[in-house]
Design a protein around this motif. Structure first.
Motif, PDB file in Angstrom:
ATOM      1  N   VAL B  63       0.839  -1.202   0.000  1.00 23.52           N
ATOM      2  CA  VAL B  63       0.000   0.000   0.000  1.00 23.52           C
ATOM      3  C   VAL B  63       0.878   1.259   0.000  1.00 23.52           C
ATOM      4  O   VAL B  63       0.584   2.238  -0.695  1.00 23.52           O
ATOM      5  CB  VAL B  63      -0.963  -0.018   1.218  1.00 23.52           C
ATOM      6  CG1 VAL B  63      -1.726   1.291   1.326  1.00 23.52           C
ATOM      7  CG2 VAL B  63      -1.930  -1.186   1.111  1.00 23.52           C
ATOM      8  N   SER B 106      -8.273   7.587   4.628  1.00 22.83           N
ATOM      9  CA  SER B 106      -7.453   7.234   3.475  1.00 22.83           C
ATOM     10  C   SER B 106      -7.789   8.091   2.267  1.00 22.83           C
ATOM     11  O   SER B 106      -6.907   8.613   1.592  1.00 22.83           O
ATOM     12  CB  SER B 106      -7.697   5.776   3.107  1.00 22.83           C
ATOM     13  OG  SER B 106      -7.750   5.007   4.259  1.00 22.83           O
ATOM     14  N   ASN B 191      -2.966  -1.671   6.411  1.00 20.59           N
ATOM     15  CA  ASN B 191      -3.395  -0.795   5.315  1.00 20.59           C
ATOM     16  C   ASN B 191      -3.180   0.674   5.638  1.00 20.59           C
ATOM     17  O   ASN B 191      -2.607   1.414   4.837  1.00 20.59           O
ATOM     18  CB  ASN B 191      -4.868  -1.079   4.996  1.00 20.59           C
ATOM     19  CG  ASN B 191      -5.240  -0.672   3.577  1.00 20.59           C
ATOM     20  OD1 ASN B 191      -5.350   0.511   3.302  1.00 20.59           O
ATOM     21  ND2 ASN B 191      -5.405  -1.628   2.699  1.00 20.59           N
ATOM     22  N   ILE B 266      -9.872  -6.252   3.950  1.00 27.60           N
ATOM     23  CA  ILE B 266      -8.725  -5.339   4.081  1.00 27.60           C
ATOM     24  C   ILE B 266      -7.405  -6.082   3.876  1.00 27.60           C
ATOM     25  O   ILE B 266      -6.516  -5.600   3.156  1.00 27.60           O
ATOM     26  CB  ILE B 266      -8.732  -4.621   5.442  1.00 27.60           C
ATOM     27  CG1 ILE B 266      -9.965  -3.743   5.570  1.00 27.60           C
ATOM     28  CG2 ILE B 266      -7.485  -3.749   5.595  1.00 27.60           C
ATOM     29  CD1 ILE B 266     -10.239  -3.262   6.978  1.00 27.60           C
ATOM     30  N   SER B 269      -6.964  -6.913   0.258  1.00 29.23           N
ATOM     31  CA  SER B 269      -6.672  -5.693  -0.514  1.00 29.23           C
ATOM     32  C   SER B 269      -5.257  -5.191  -0.265  1.00 29.23           C
ATOM     33  O   SER B 269      -4.583  -4.731  -1.197  1.00 29.23           O
ATOM     34  CB  SER B 269      -7.675  -4.595  -0.153  1.00 29.23           C
ATOM     35  OG  SER B 269      -8.972  -5.034  -0.413  1.00 29.23           O
ATOM     36  N   SER B 270      -4.808  -5.276   0.989  1.00 29.86           N
ATOM     37  CA  SER B 270      -3.442  -4.841   1.304  1.00 29.86           C
ATOM     38  C   SER B 270      -2.425  -5.672   0.530  1.00 29.86           C
ATOM     39  O   SER B 270      -1.392  -5.170   0.092  1.00 29.86           O
ATOM     40  CB  SER B 270      -3.162  -4.973   2.804  1.00 29.86           C
ATOM     41  OG  SER B 270      -4.031  -4.162   3.533  1.00 29.86           O
ATOM     42  N   PRO B 275      -5.101   0.928  -1.336  1.00 28.82           N
ATOM     43  CA  PRO B 275      -5.248   1.718  -0.102  1.00 28.82           C
ATOM     44  C   PRO B 275      -6.721   1.957   0.219  1.00 28.82           C
ATOM     45  O   PRO B 275      -7.305   2.940  -0.187  1.00 28.82           O
ATOM     46  CB  PRO B 275      -4.523   3.031  -0.437  1.00 28.82           C
ATOM     47  CG  PRO B 275      -4.517   3.125  -1.914  1.00 28.82           C
ATOM     48  CD  PRO B 275      -4.754   1.760  -2.486  1.00 28.82           C
TER      49      PRO B 275
END
Lengths: 81, 363
Positions: B63, B106, B191, B266, B269-270, B275
């Motif tokens: 990220v 974010s 993240n 999360i 995704s990280s 992000p």
């Protein structure tokens, strides 16, 4: 749509979605199995026979081990990036 | 010490201040469900989350790489642009925190940097492919996925344990929430702390202290982890109330499902460097876990306010970032503007925390 097709890595995004679905729902399933096993094992000592007690004991153990294994696997995958 | 060094120190200080506000702003989302279902006391939940936030910051750098390299063009960015973007993000964060709205830190950060870069250089400073492909599209998809995962997870939980006595089941899911809440805190650190690392890396690149594309130095990782953990420990009680009880009243199984959904989304995704907003994702999980049981259980009005705050976050932070950049240029010197704004912000922050320290804290 063609702009989105160009700038978005749909493969990576798809893998993210699948990984989230499998791990989120999978861990909920295995942990619920563990709770079911513990609940029946502790509540049903009179109505369940020895076989039933052993089966639910194993279910509890399997559920908890599978949950921990899934979490550890997820963290290992994360740290390997 | 050169002028460039002064600006760099101010940027690093401001970035860590942002990270700190991110901690007390966002981590409320992480602990709210555990507190709401009484899986943990507020004090223990917040301490636990702070420790795992700290640990999470060391897990991955994907990220940070996205924020440092895929949002704005590193070659044309100056430390003052990064500073103005940070001020935009902090100002918007504090505004939404004051009103108890769980908006996205974010998107505030990325919006602020994009806004100040646009004001300073123009559209050629913005990597629109990265902003759309790695920030905006995942921002739309992630809460929806969390909603679906949270909904499916709670259906699975109820199906499996539905006929059992509530006592052991509730105790079991409360225990599960200790783990799922911990995973969510770890995911948050992974993240969110990285966004600050990315911004500091961007400032170091602009200053010439770091090569373009290089990983953030260890001191950046450690200081970002420490700042977010401290912010987490200070807690964000206003937002805990909104997330924990005002969207939906939850049972322990729903809390477990919501936190599990949030951490799954999360962490995944990280791994790919997206992000995300932890706020949006956990709110998606909470709503999914609530709506799957009973659609009317979700307080859609509160959820609607949150959506409005999210929609406003990117443009508002960008606007404040652009305005701040304009203010820094009034003085005709790269140092004076940021120093004055930083000093003013520091003074206001101290005032706010003195007032907060006098208020009673829940136990």
């Amino acid at each position: 749509m063609s702009l989105l097709a160009q700038v978005v890595d749909w493969s990576a995004l798809g893998q993210t979605v699948v990984a989230a679905l499998l791990s989120g729902v999978g861990v909920a399933f295995t942990f619920s199995l563990g709770i079911l096993g513990v609940a029946r094992f502790t509540d049903g000592s009179r109505e369940l026979g020895m076989l039933g007690m052993v089966a639910f004991g194993f279910l509890a153990l399997f559920g908890m081990i599978a949950t921990v294994a899934a979490i550890v696997f997820g963290v290992i995958v994360m740290t390997s990036s | 010490m050169t002028e460039a060094d002064v600006i760099l120190y101010i940027v690093v200080g401001t970035a860590l201040a942002f990270d700190f506000t991110n901690g007390f702003h966002d981590t409320a989302n992480v602990v709210a469900t555990s507190i709401s279902t009484r899986a943990m006391s507020p004090r223990i939940a917040v301490t636990y989350a702070a420790i795992l936030n700290f640990a999470g910051a060391f897990i991955s750098l994907e990220v940070a790489a996205t924020v440092a390299g895929d949002v704005v063009v590193g070659d044309v960015i100056t430390p003052t642009i990064v500073f103005a973007g940070l001020v935009g993000a902090i100002a918007w964060n504090l505004t939404t925190w004051y009103f108890g709205l769980p908006s996205s830190s974010s998107h505030a950060l990325i919006g602020g940097v994009v806004g100040s870069a646009f004001a300073a250089v123009g559209s050629e400073a913005i990597l629109s492919d990265g902003v759309i492909g790695k920030v905006l599209v995942p921002a739309i998809i992630a809460p929806i996925v969390a909603f679906i995962v949270g909904g499916l997870a709670i259906v699975v939980c109820y199906r499996v344990v539905g006929r059992q006595r509530p006592g052991p089941v509730t105790r079991g899911f409360r225990l599960g929430q200790v783990v799922s809440g911990g995973m969510l805190a770890l995911a948050h650190g992974t993240n969110d702390a990285q966004k600050t690392m990315g911004v500091i890396a961007l400032a170091l690149i602009a200053n010439g202290s770091l090569d373009n594309g290089a990983d953030p130095p260890t001191w950046v990782i450690v200081s970002a982890a420490t700042a977010i953990a401290l912010g987490t420990y200070m807690g964000g009680w206003r937002i805990i109330r909104t997330m924990g009880t005002r969207i939906i009243k939850m049972d322990a199984a729903q809390g477990f499902s919501a936190q599990g959904a949030g951490s799954a989304v999360i962490l995944a995704s990280s791994h790919f460097g997206y992000p995300l907003s932890t706020t949006q994702v956990i709110a998606g999980g909470v709503m999914g876990a609530g709506a799957a049981k009973r659609v009317s259980a979700v307080r859609w009005g509160v959820a609607g306010n949150m959506v409005t705050a999210w929609i406003l976050t990117f443009p508002m932070a960008a606007g404040i970032g652009a305005l701040t950049y304009g203010v820094t240029q009034i003085f005709g010197n790269e140092v004076v503007g940021p120093v004055l704004i930083f000093s003013g912000g520091l003074f206001l922050s101290i005032l706010a925390f003195v007032r907060r320290a006098r208020a009673p804290m829940p136990v």
